[in-house]
Design an enzyme around this catalytic site. Structure first.
Site, mmCIF file in Angstrom:
data_model
loop_
_atom_site.group_PDB
_atom_site.id
_atom_site.type_symbol
_atom_site.label_atom_id
_atom_site.label_comp_id
_atom_site.label_asym_id
_atom_site.label_seq_id
_atom_site.Cartn_x
_atom_site.Cartn_y
_atom_site.Cartn_z
ATOM 1 N N ASP A 186 -10.084 4.480 0.971
ATOM 2 C CA ASP A 186 -9.401 4.427 -0.272
ATOM 3 C C ASP A 186 -10.994 5.103 -0.889
ATOM 4 O O ASP A 186 -11.253 4.445 -2.536
ATOM 5 C CB ASP A 186 -9.677 2.568 -0.353
ATOM 6 C CG ASP A 186 -8.958 2.717 0.174
ATOM 7 O OD1 ASP A 186 -7.756 2.499 0.311
ATOM 8 O OD2 ASP A 186 -9.055 1.055 0.268
ATOM 9 N N GLU A 213 1.632 3.013 -3.235
ATOM 10 C CA GLU A 213 0.325 2.384 -4.117
ATOM 11 C C GLU A 213 -0.656 3.842 -4.280
ATOM 12 O O GLU A 213 -0.125 4.487 -3.814
ATOM 13 C CB GLU A 213 -0.820 1.438 -2.871
ATOM 14 C CG GLU A 213 -0.644 1.956 -1.941
ATOM 15 C CD GLU A 213 -0.806 1.016 -0.664
ATOM 16 O OE1 GLU A 213 -1.036 -0.296 -0.884
ATOM 17 O OE2 GLU A 213 -1.520 1.753 0.641
#
Length: 774
Positions: free
Chosen positions: A348, A507
């Site tokens: 991420d 997401e």
């Protein structure tokens, strides 16, 4: 991150995970593998079921050890070539007791064709014991996900050698598992696809050598499903076959099992489906004189010879001839592998630039259930070499309202403060610091966005700041939200939250702006899925409406790249060069909790659409942004004021001199753009380049006005940058063209605020250093 993070880890055999009919690592559809002949590899055979009968209930043992098996249920025999068909509801083979007794090493091998309708979970085979309808010490292999596990007790202590993908269905596949010492190796069609070097349970130790629940086509868990499909040539050896033996056994006699070289950074990538091999090498390796070693099937030969030096500046072709006369040409390419760009396991990544430095803020990965607690910061001057600044926020001591599941941070700057937004226990928090590397403090004592405040999960924050200085916060799993942040950057008006969820959104929202167009990007699918990927849309505002454009980043199995996603994007100042940072499964052996961060180029086509990103192992070459650059480098040339930094705008005597009429004409505020670049010896000044890329240095500066070029000196803050030989503080504009006219003997001031998106431009025929607005 992913919504399933809220769920506990469950045993895959008894869970509800659906089978995914996707190709495993480096593979395409292959023709049925031909069973090896009895004379090929017989040393160490403990059991051999050819499963080539035409009728009956006996699986005859061809090893000579008399370990015949019993076929239960409906047995559909196909004779030689197609093996035994298992109906998925009643068919299985009972193998004699204690089959693994005394074995410190083992090989289990078979040809298998899994039916497209196979229900899950299931075992291809299982050797061990059961207690109360559950396995109690066993060795098994399943195709969903493709793995072999061994344990001396229950499922919770399994030691897995696994892929993250399912074994392909409806085609014949050759499956082999070997184990010796502490190493288990899983093979598919003769090629190694998974390895575990921490196996501590030996086959012979299970049940102290006593195993009474030994099956082919049946699980040791009563709740699991029976195997549905076909099987043939099932073998058990009391030793671990060598990789060349496994390749021969698979029938892939002209294949390549593996390639070795001392400079390999990771194992060579063998793309069997396309007869291609990639050698990922460490930095500094000389590609012009490589001597790779090839592991072939028994009796096979290769030309040029294995171990012979070759120039790999370009791909090299090799011809392999099997012991049975089969021939195959392989293309072998070498590359320098500069990824991952961050050490260890990270995911991420949020990449951002402050001044002349790039920063990266990732999730610290590698924890079961994504249970990490700390955030770290990394910095780089060139996007290639990164400095670890250590932990900048620890949920335990630094955050009072959460102490686990530290995921997916992002960073923004405003008014000299740095704002760190992060996911913590499925809430979104914010922390503040005077430095991009911390330490950071929680200013709220509570989440900025609490769990349950909106639909979906409150995770994966991202911040975008528009040209007018307004910052927007984006977040969400399952739903995508956006809201303008208040000036304090730690609050917002909840009535202004926008749901902008596009189709396919999962997401990892991220927004950039280029040439007036807003780009909204996100990740699709599950972060544990090799099909995790990035898609995007374009719009006319930071909150849409959005037009979905498609997928821009996805897997490349030929290079072992799986699950590339949850990205961020950064622009190199003064250029139209953009780079995308993202995570992928760690190579080798990674999965949804073992990921690594890399960077590749992101490019636009002539229509302003994003080109498909090419994921690489080599990553990028170093970039240069110079020194002491402002955060935002493209400025609008306007008469504006920055309260607290500069004096008010004055409009007296603004104008230009018409060289034909000699009359003074009032100037019009001009909107233009320029780009700040490094290179001045005097660090108090900036230099500029015009739209053609020309640079002016040594205190001469070019600013592009409208359609023509004008060159002026300027001052940065309170220090004048004067032409050499002129009086300090004198800023002169001399005889340069401006829309068809010349400007003479006028004094100009151009001030740059490195934290805003505008600059101050003024002209005054009587300007001096003592001017009221100087």
């Amino acid at each position: 991150m992913d919504s399933v993070r809220l769920q506990g880890r469950r045993r895959l055999r008894a869970g509800a995970l659906a089978a995914v009919a996707i190709a495993s690592l480096f593979m395409g559809v292959v023709s049925p593998a031909a069973p090896a002949q009895a004379a090929d590899i017989t040393d160490g055979l403990a059991l051999w079921y050819k499963l080539d009968a035409t009728s009956g209930t006996v699986a005859a043992d061809a090893s000579g050890n008399g370990r015949n098996g019993t076929v239960n249920g409906t047995a559909t025999w196909s004779g030689a070539g197609e093996g035994l068909t298992f109906d998925g509801s009643s068919t299985y083979v009972k193998v004699p007791d204690n089959i693994m007794s005394g074995m410190n090493s083992i090989t289990v091998s078979m040809d298998v064709q899994i039916d497209a309708a196979q229900a899950t979970p299931y075992f291809l085979y299982g050797f061990g014991n059961t207690a109360g309808g559950a396995g109690n010490g066993y060795l098994f292999t399943t195709g969903d996900s493709f793995r072999t596990a061994i344990t001396s007790g229950s499922w919770s202590s399994e030691q897995n050698t696994r892929l993250s993908t399912a074994l392909q269905r409806s085609v014949w596949k050759h499956v082999t598992y070997t184990q010796t010492g502490t190493t288990g190796v899983l093979y598919e069609d003769g090629r190694e696809v998974a390895r575990n070097t921490s196996v501590t349970v030996t086959p012979g130790s299970i049940g102290s050598g006593t195993t009474t629940a030994n099956y082919i086509g049946k699980s040791l868990f009563s709740a699991d499903k029976l195997f549905k499909g076909k099987m043939r040539d099932f073998r058990v050896y009391n030793r671990a076959l060598a990789s060349g033996e496994v390749l021969e056994l698979s029938g892939n006699t002209a294949g390549v099992a593996k390639v070795t070289h001392p400079a390999l950074k990771i194992d060579a990538m063998v793309d069997d489906a396309n007869s291609k091999i990639t050698l990922p090498l460490t930095e500094g390796t000389d590609l012009t004189t490589l001597a790779p070693q090839f592991t072939l099937a028994q009796g096979a030969t290769i030309s040029p010879a294995s171990g012979a030096p070759r120039d790999f500046s370009e791909p090299v072709t090799y011809d392999v001839t099997g012991s049975d006369g089969k021939k195959r040409t392989w293309t072998v390419a070498a590359l320098v592998m500069r990824s991952p760009v961050l050490p260890g396991l990270t995911a991420d990544p949020n990449i951002v630039r402050f001044g002349d430095t790039f920063y990266m803020y990732p999730t610290t990965d590698g924890f079961e259930g994504w249970s990490g607690t700390q955030f770290k910061a990394y910095s780089s001057k060139d996007l290639v070499h990164w400095t670890d600044h250590g932990v900048i926020l620890d949920l335990g001591p630094d955050v009072s309202w959460a102490d686990t599941r530290a995921w997916a941070p992002t960073m923004a700057e405003k008014n000299g403060k740095y704002y760190f937004y992060y996911s913590a226990d499925t809430n979104i928090g914010v922390a503040v610091s005077d430095s991009p590397t911390g330490p950071f403090k929680d200013p709220l004592g509570k989440p900025l966005i609490a769990r349950g405040a909106f639909s979906g999960q409150m995770i994966d924050p991202a911040v975008f700041t528009d040209d007018d200085g307004q910052s927007y916060l984006y977040w969400g799993n399952g739903w995508a939200y956006a809201v303008p942040l208040n000036d304090d950057m730690v609050s917002f008006d909840a009535s202004k939250v926008t749901d902008m969820t596009p189709s396919g959104y999962r997401e990892g929202a991220f927004v950039i702006k280029r040439k007036g167009v807003y780009y909204f990007m996100w990740s699709e699918n599950d972060t544990r899925d090799e099909n995790y990927r990035v898609a995007y849309a374009t719009g006319s505002s930071p909150t849409g409406p959005w037009t979905k454009r498609g997928v821009i980043l996805e897997k490349d199995l030929a290079l072992g790249i799986k699950g590339p996603g949850h990205h961020s994007v950064v622009q190199v100042p003064g250029t139209d060069d953009w780079y995308i940072a993202y995570h992928r499964f760690a190579i080798p052996g990674g999965d949804g909790t073992h990921r690594e961060t890399t960077i590749d180029r992101l490019e636009f086509d002539s229509a302003g659409l994003i080109k498909k990103v090419v994921p690489t192992l080599s990553s990028i070459d170093p970039v240069s942004v110079g020194a002491t650059l402002p955060t935002h480098t493209t400025r609008s040339l306007q008469s504006v004021n920055f309260p607290g930094r500069y004096a008010a705008v004055h409009s007296d005597s603004l104008g230009y001199l018409d060289p034909v009429t000699s009359s003074s004409t009032a100037a019009v505020k001009q909107n233009a753009t320029f780009t700040i670049v490094p290179g001045l010896a005097d660090s108090t000044c900036y230099s500029f380049r015009d739209s053609s890329g020309r640079y002016l240095r040594h205190m001469d500066f070019r600013v592009r006005f409208d359609a023509s070029d004008g060159t002026a000196l300027f001052n940065n803050d309170a220090t004048y940058c004067a032409r050499p030989g002129s009086a300090t503080g004198s800023v002169s504009l001399e005889s340069y063209n401006y829309p068809g006219r010349y400007l003479r003997h006028y004094y100009y001031e151009l001030r740059i605020d490195p934290y805003q998106d505008n600059a101050t431009f003024r002209a005054d025929s009587s300007f001096t250093a003592a001017s009221p607005w100087a």
